[in-house]
Write a protein that holds these residues in place. Structure first.
Motif, PDB file in Angstrom:
ATOM      1  N   THR A  30       0.832  -1.195   0.000  1.00  0.00           N
ATOM      2  CA  THR A  30       0.000   0.000   0.000  1.00  0.00           C
ATOM      3  C   THR A  30       0.868   1.247   0.000  1.00  0.00           C
ATOM      4  O   THR A  30       1.824   1.359   0.771  1.00  0.00           O
ATOM      5  N   ASP A  31       0.541   2.160  -0.879  1.00  0.00           N
ATOM      6  CA  ASP A  31       1.250   3.443  -0.923  1.00  0.00           C
ATOM      7  C   ASP A  31       0.749   4.299   0.228  1.00  0.00           C
ATOM      8  O   ASP A  31      -0.402   4.718   0.259  1.00  0.00           O
ATOM      9  N   LYS A  68       1.272   7.255   0.978  1.00  0.00           N
ATOM     10  CA  LYS A  68       0.867   8.615   0.617  1.00  0.00           C
ATOM     11  C   LYS A  68      -0.586   8.662   0.202  1.00  0.00           C
ATOM     12  O   LYS A  68      -1.227   9.680   0.240  1.00  0.00           O
TER      13      LYS A  68
END
Length: 586
Positions: A583-584, A586
């Motif tokens: 999972t990013d 940001k």
């Protein structure tokens, strides 16, 4: 006729008057005159036919239907009192005795009018592609594509090429673009790759003893979209010939393509064999592009000696390229628009001036040239009334900027561009190596599998940047249709070629094990090419966007908005493949 009908909607003529017929298709529209009289247009794949509703019972069936529902109409053919000469079936109409609803359209409003779908927003068209394809103008592009593909296939078979289908699931290899990877469930941590091209397989076929191979090959590259490039998937007419030279490949293409372009194209004239051959360095210097549009007769001139020290800052210490256009009477607004478009396409500015009818330098940067007017006029061969477009920068940047300016000036000048023909050319003698823009290191310029001109001796005794390769591009009307090459089939030469870019024998064996090993068992000299089918059809149809000739294209963001791809998958599927998503944050 088959499929529960006696005729299609483009078939009936005045000679069929009095016949009882059954037609099927889509309810396109109706013009109601009264509660028991109306004129319905029925459309199928082949065309349209007018159905005359003359009873309240029949009108009652139609009143309950939305447009684009499918129906079956059984009735009698009769002569129309008001004929439509623009329509193939315009002399007849059908009076129904029975109308059966086959498939209801449940929506009162359509996302766009079928016959005006090309005017709709592109993403809306792609989301409702099944409606867009009902538009005869859109459908006819797909029909033409099918005919062109069949014609190409027939011509290749007539020249004794054997159609061979190569694998879709293969290994990743450096082809110049990103791969689409497919996880291998039974081999955790390993991946197949969708082929960017059948390159290695077709060369292995040559080593296997096949003489002439081709296929209409699907290729997959994770690239951004452009007007002439579809992201994801595209098709090419892939071919390879054993014991063949560059000229052998040229002769096949020059025999196969021009008749297809002339038969199906919006223009009925195409270059005849032999196509013009232009060395790469000459193409860049003369046209500012390795895919020149030869319908434009303008050429670049070098103005460095006479202009680089004229006091105009952007020219100082730079290469200056000029395009002289005689009889160019464009307004200042048009000129400014051309210069602005050059900057959009190249991120570099374009400049200009004129030699007016009185022999004076005027406009643009003319004030910087007044003290050397005679030298400028002589160097560029100017005549009163000439317009001069200019570009400056490091040599390659100046060439490319001037190349875009040349193309825009040619398109804006009726005198200097033939628009009603297909002009083919070969770009030949590409450099074998170049310095990579990002890496700053020596890299292959075009195709790592190409044979260097001069063979092993050139690799050992010539400066790498001076080595030319037997590589060639096929260009038509400024569009690159294909790259091809005489292949490097000699293991010793192959190893040396890769050594120059920092890859040793072990690297070659690891990256291309099957092809390298096949060549070690005695491979024939071979050469090939793969013209892009999508681009050819786009040119033949006279379309500006490649998406117009692909049945189910992705949008500019590489998304299939109709099917909703790419899309998430179930966690169970990822578990089976032993893949965990990161999972990013940001």
């Amino acid at each position: 006729m088959i499929q529960s009908r006696t005729h299609n909607c483009n078939e009936l003529r005045l000679s069929d008057a009095g016949k009882s017929v059954t037609l099927v298709g889509w309810f396109e529209n109706i013009r109601k005159v009264s509660k028991n009289l109306g004129f319905l247009i029925l459309r199928d794949f082949y065309g349209t036919t007018q159905i005359v509703i003359e009873s309240e019972d029949m009108m009652g069936i139609i009143d309950g239907l939305n447009k684009e529902s499918t129906i079956s109409v059984t009735g009698t053919v009769r002569e129309r009192s008001s004929k439509n000469k623009e329509l193939a079936t315009g002399e007849i109409e059908v009076v129904p005795s029975r109308i059966e609803v086959l498939g209801k359209c449940i929506y009162n409003a359509l996302p766009f009018e079928i016959n005006q779908s090309k005017d709709a927003d592109e993403n809306v068209r792609l989301k409702y592609r099944y409606l867009d394809l009902r538009n005869p103008a859109v459908k006819n592009r797909m029909v033409l594509r099918s005919k062109i593909t069949a014609e190409l296939r027939r011509r290749m078979i007539d020249l004794d090429f054997l159609e061979v289908t190569t694998p879709i699931l293969t290994c990743s290899s450096p082809e110049g673009a990103r791969d689409y990877l497919v996880p291998a469930r039974n081999h955790p941590g390993k991946f197949y790759a969708l082929p960017q091209a059948p390159q290695q397989f077709k060369q292995i076929l040559m080593a296997s003893g096949f003489d002439r191979y081709f296929q209409i090959a699907p290729c997959f590259r994770d690239e951004d979209a452009r007007a002439d490039r579809s992201p994801g998937e595209f098709y090419q007419m892939d071919m390879e010939m054993a014991f063949a030279s560059q000229e052998d490949v040229f002769s096949v293409i020059e025999e196969v393509l021009p008749p297809v372009f002339e038969k199906y194209g919006v223009y009925k004239s195409a270059s005849k064999a032999p196509f013009i051959r232009i060395p790469y360095l000459e193409a860049m210097d003369k046209y500012g592009s390795d895919k020149p549009d030869l319908r434009i007769d303008l050429v670049l001139q070098d103005a460095t000696d006479v202009m680089a020290d004229c006091g105009f800052a952007p020219f100082e210490g730079q290469t200056v390229k000029a395009i002289v256009v005689d009889g160019f009477s464009a307004t200042r607004k048009v000129i400014d628009g051309i210069c602005a478009e050059v900057e959009v396409q190249t991120a570099n500015k374009a400049y200009w001036f004129k030699l007016d009818e009185n022999g004076e330098l005027v406009g643009g940067i003319a004030k910087f040239l007044q003290d050397r007017k005679e030298a400028v006029v002589n160097a560029l061969g100017l005549k009163p009334g000439d317009f001069v477009g200019l570009a400056a920068g490091k040599k390659l940047a100046a060439q490319k900027t001037a190349g875009v300016l040349r193309k825009l000036l040619g398109a804006a000048s009726e005198k200097h561009m033939k628009k009603d023909c297909y002009e083919f050319c070969w770009i030949v003698d590409f450099p074998m190596y170049e310095i990579g823009e990002e890496s700053g290191e020596l890299e292959f310029c075009h195709n790592p599998f190409s044979m260097p001109q001069g063979g092993l001796d050139a690799l050992k005794n010539t400066e790498p940047l001076d080595i030319l390769a037997y590589q060639y591009d096929l260009v038509c009307n400024g569009v690159e249709l294909s790259s091809g090459a005489v292949r490097n089939h000699d293991p010793e030469i192959m190893i040396k070629a890769f050594e120059l870019v920092g890859l040793g024998e072990d690297d070659v064996k690891a990256k291309f094990p099957a092809m390298y090993n096949a060549f070690c068992y005695g491979a024939p000299p071979h050469a090939g090419i793969a013209p892009g089918v999508d681009r050819m059809v786009m040119l033949i149809c006279g379309e500006e966007s490649i998406r117009e000739i692909i049945p189910f294209p992705m949008n500019k963001n590489a998304m299939d908005v109709m099917m909703g791809a790419p899309a998430p998958v179930e966690p169970k599927q990822l578990e089976e493949l032993r893949i965990k998503l990161v999972t990013d944050e940001k």
